[in-house]
Design a protein around this motif. Sequence first.
Motif, PDB file in Angstrom:
ATOM      1  N   ARG A  14      46.364 -21.805 -12.334  1.00 15.32           N
ATOM      2  CA  ARG A  14      46.694 -21.098 -13.473  1.00 15.32           C
ATOM      3  C   ARG A  14      47.545 -21.632 -14.612  1.00 15.32           C
ATOM      4  O   ARG A  14      47.119 -21.686 -15.772  1.00 15.32           O
ATOM      5  N   ALA A  15      48.237 -22.589 -13.996  1.00 18.11           N
ATOM      6  CA  ALA A  15      49.233 -23.450 -14.834  1.00 18.11           C
ATOM      7  C   ALA A  15      48.262 -24.441 -15.731  1.00 18.11           C
ATOM      8  O   ALA A  15      48.291 -24.608 -16.970  1.00 18.11           O
ATOM      9  N   GLU A  16      47.179 -25.156 -14.769  1.00 23.19           N
ATOM     10  CA  GLU A  16      46.303 -26.231 -15.330  1.00 23.19           C
ATOM     11  C   GLU A  16      45.551 -25.307 -16.642  1.00 23.19           C
ATOM     12  O   GLU A  16      45.061 -26.006 -17.619  1.00 23.19           O
ATOM     13  N   LEU A  17      45.044 -24.218 -16.222  1.00 17.06           N
ATOM     14  CA  LEU A  17      44.291 -23.482 -17.376  1.00 17.06           C
ATOM     15  C   LEU A  17      45.063 -22.765 -18.332  1.00 17.06           C
ATOM     16  O   LEU A  17      44.297 -22.231 -19.347  1.00 17.06           O
ATOM     17  N   GLY A  18      46.330 -22.762 -18.408  1.00 10.58           N
ATOM     18  CA  GLY A  18      47.400 -22.289 -19.311  1.00 10.58           C
ATOM     19  C   GLY A  18      47.327 -20.796 -19.066  1.00 10.58           C
ATOM     20  O   GLY A  18      47.587 -19.930 -20.146  1.00 10.58           O
ATOM     21  N   LEU A  19      46.759 -20.123 -18.016  1.00  6.26           N
ATOM     22  CA  LEU A  19      46.997 -18.704 -17.798  1.00  6.26           C
ATOM     23  C   LEU A  19      48.298 -18.157 -17.481  1.00  6.26           C
ATOM     24  O   LEU A  19      48.432 -17.034 -17.276  1.00  6.26           O
TER      25      LEU A  19
END
Lengths: 315, 509
Positions: free
Chosen positions: A52-57
């Motif tokens: 989620r952090a990687e995708l900016g979610l």
Amino acid sequence: MQVILLRRTMGFVLTLIAVSVIVFAVMNVLPGDPAITILGIDSTEDARAALRAELGLDRPVWLRYLDWVWHAAQGDFGTSYFFRVPVTELITERLPLTLSLALAGMTVTVVVGITLGMIAAARHGTFGDWAIMLFSQMGIAVPAFWLSILLVLLFAVGLRWLPPGGFPGWDEPLLAARSLILPTTALALVQSAVLARVTRSSALEVMRLDFVRTARATGLSRWRVLRRHILPNALVPIVTIVGMQVAAVVTGTIVIENVFYLPGLGRLIFQSIANRDLFTVQALVVLFAAIVVTANFLVDIAYVLIDPRLKGRMT
Amino acid sequence: MTTLRSASRQTRRTRTARTATLATTFATVLSALALTSPALAETKLRIGLQQEPTVLDPTSDATASIDSMLTHNVFESLTTVDESGAVLPNLASDWTISEDGLTYTFTLVEGATFHDGTAFDAEDVKFTFERAMAEGSTNPSKSIFEPIESVTVIDPKTIEFKLNRKDAFFLFNVAQGDASIIAPESVEANATKPVGTGPFMFDSWTRGDRLTLAKYADYRDAADVKIDKVEFRFISDPAAATAALMSEELDAFPGFPAPELMTQFEADPRFKTVVGSTNGEVILALNNSKPPFNDLKARQALSHAIDRAEIIDGAMYGMAVPIGSFYPPHAPDYIDLTGLYPHDSAKAKQMFEEAGVTEELTLRVPPFPYATRSGEIVQAELAKAGIKVKLENVEWGFWIDEVYKKKNYDMTIIAHTAPNDLSNFARGPKYFYGYQSDDFDALWNKIKTESDTAARAELTKQAQTYLAENAVHGFLFQLPQLSVYRNGVDGFWAASPVLFQPLAGVTIQ
């Protein structure tokens, strides 16, 4: 005319902004979680958090929307959560197929629909009229996906004339065109049935008018009257329907591409909505909306070209 | 077409007299084609798949079709498994395990190279595992790396793993796609252009249409690979899949999506059909965290209410094996517990009454054919036991949010396809089962650390019995693997003990 163009362009931009806000909001309200969809239900919570952090979610929705608008204004429509490539790349590799399918579908619809409608009107009350109306009635009643399956059973499985689906790529134009015959037929048949009905009733309406009788009385042939006098006067309702059919054909590609497993935008939007692939859905819906709005605009221009009397009313 | 036409024209020209009949011309062309074809022939296998992945890296995405296309075809792991699920050497040719079961030393094979030409050695193994174990790792099966304490390179062909606890499944787990050995040079591009050490190289991918692999000429056992090209076609619609097989556009469809269409292929002499097993236990999952199914009596009543034979006939056209607990029937330690709560609607009704269950219950089913079809039958069966069921067909995103994350459901139907997933019942009350049992947790802890095969088999049987007796869920059937092959295609696995399907041994005539 310039005032009209300016007002239209502003309406166009506002529509697209409204569409993008709605899609963003709906995609965020809809239940679903890209991280679990990607990593599966057996994944660990910390792997999902990392993704989620990687995708900016993990950032707030409004911030993500502003970020998207900022980048979209510069031509960057974001990177797909699922495909991990820029959305523009996904769209450009699939756009030619969907556009070809939609254009072919519209061309067949217009040619077949108007021709059949005019024949039926000219042969009003005869066996030909009856046969065309029967075809039209069946065309309207049959769902496109079912028709697709029947076409495949007959022409691909039974007769082996055409492939049952798939797309060989544009490197082989003949094979590519061949693989689009059945999908185009399935897409256009229903729409041309609708158009044939509208054309027939509109033409019958015009036929009753006095100037038609006058034209015939001057010695013009039936076909000439039909082509030069009846058709132009019957065009306004026909063009209205054609404009609506552009939207129907563009969205119809979603079903057709799934049945014929064609790598087009329809299949992409289907997969992306199920996955909650926000940026891909966002870009595709905005694109589809742009096509429909443009089609409506062209219809409005067409009205003026067909009927100069409408010019004054357009402002 | 053009070559055929010009060939026939030439044939005609070479004849001095134009008396040749059409038939002889045709025969000449055919024999000419037959003579030239073996030299040009490239054995190509065309496989249909229902699901298309969005990326091609098995270490970052759990989509099953990534494994079925690429794992142990493009990528390889330290070990592999055979059709029965037994562990075999792969990139590790040999290994030793220390007395205490905490140190594994692998000897790596000679002659393995990555498809981009870089050499394979112990540094790649270390890189692979440390990447998967790292803090911010997004490996979908991160839990299989948790027992690993450290990975040490002894020399380029030897690597040592230290575990922080014994792990009975370690050698099996490192065979999976999640533990595919990758190289630091190519890791970034693996999502769209995968590079491994396997018998096939990634060739091309037209998203939405097909993915092709080509035989890797420098593979260490290249002589054993019988196919030159593999083409995967993505066809999600069952009717379209049938048409593609019938018009001979495909050679194989492992995981055929529609049991109702299988008889059509059984009757056709051009095809053979196989009904194999998978690791997918299909369960009528119950929310154990709230009434009514936090009560053992209500769960037992439900177990009596369901008729597995009727569900299998109706939902799977008879092509599935019933299960009485949470363990695959093809596995060696399986015990048959389907007779524990025999189908008895009257008894179920009485037990539901005793448990005080009167309210309407919701059954939320995800959009998979096995689930939606079973759902309707379960609804009818529970009605016979006096329970009204509200059946809701929900979308996958909705299921993940409402059922899986928020436990907002009474019953659902789902297949668990991971191997060794008895561990699901030890995931605590936060997991969507809402189930917690200290006895079972203790049992699972023993299973996962027991290295003696016989002792572990005994414990596994105990665990199956425990879950069945406690009627944690309605255990329905093992998800079958239905496959259709064109005659002449051989070497596919009938059963799927894992998500991957090695294609190196497949032959085609």
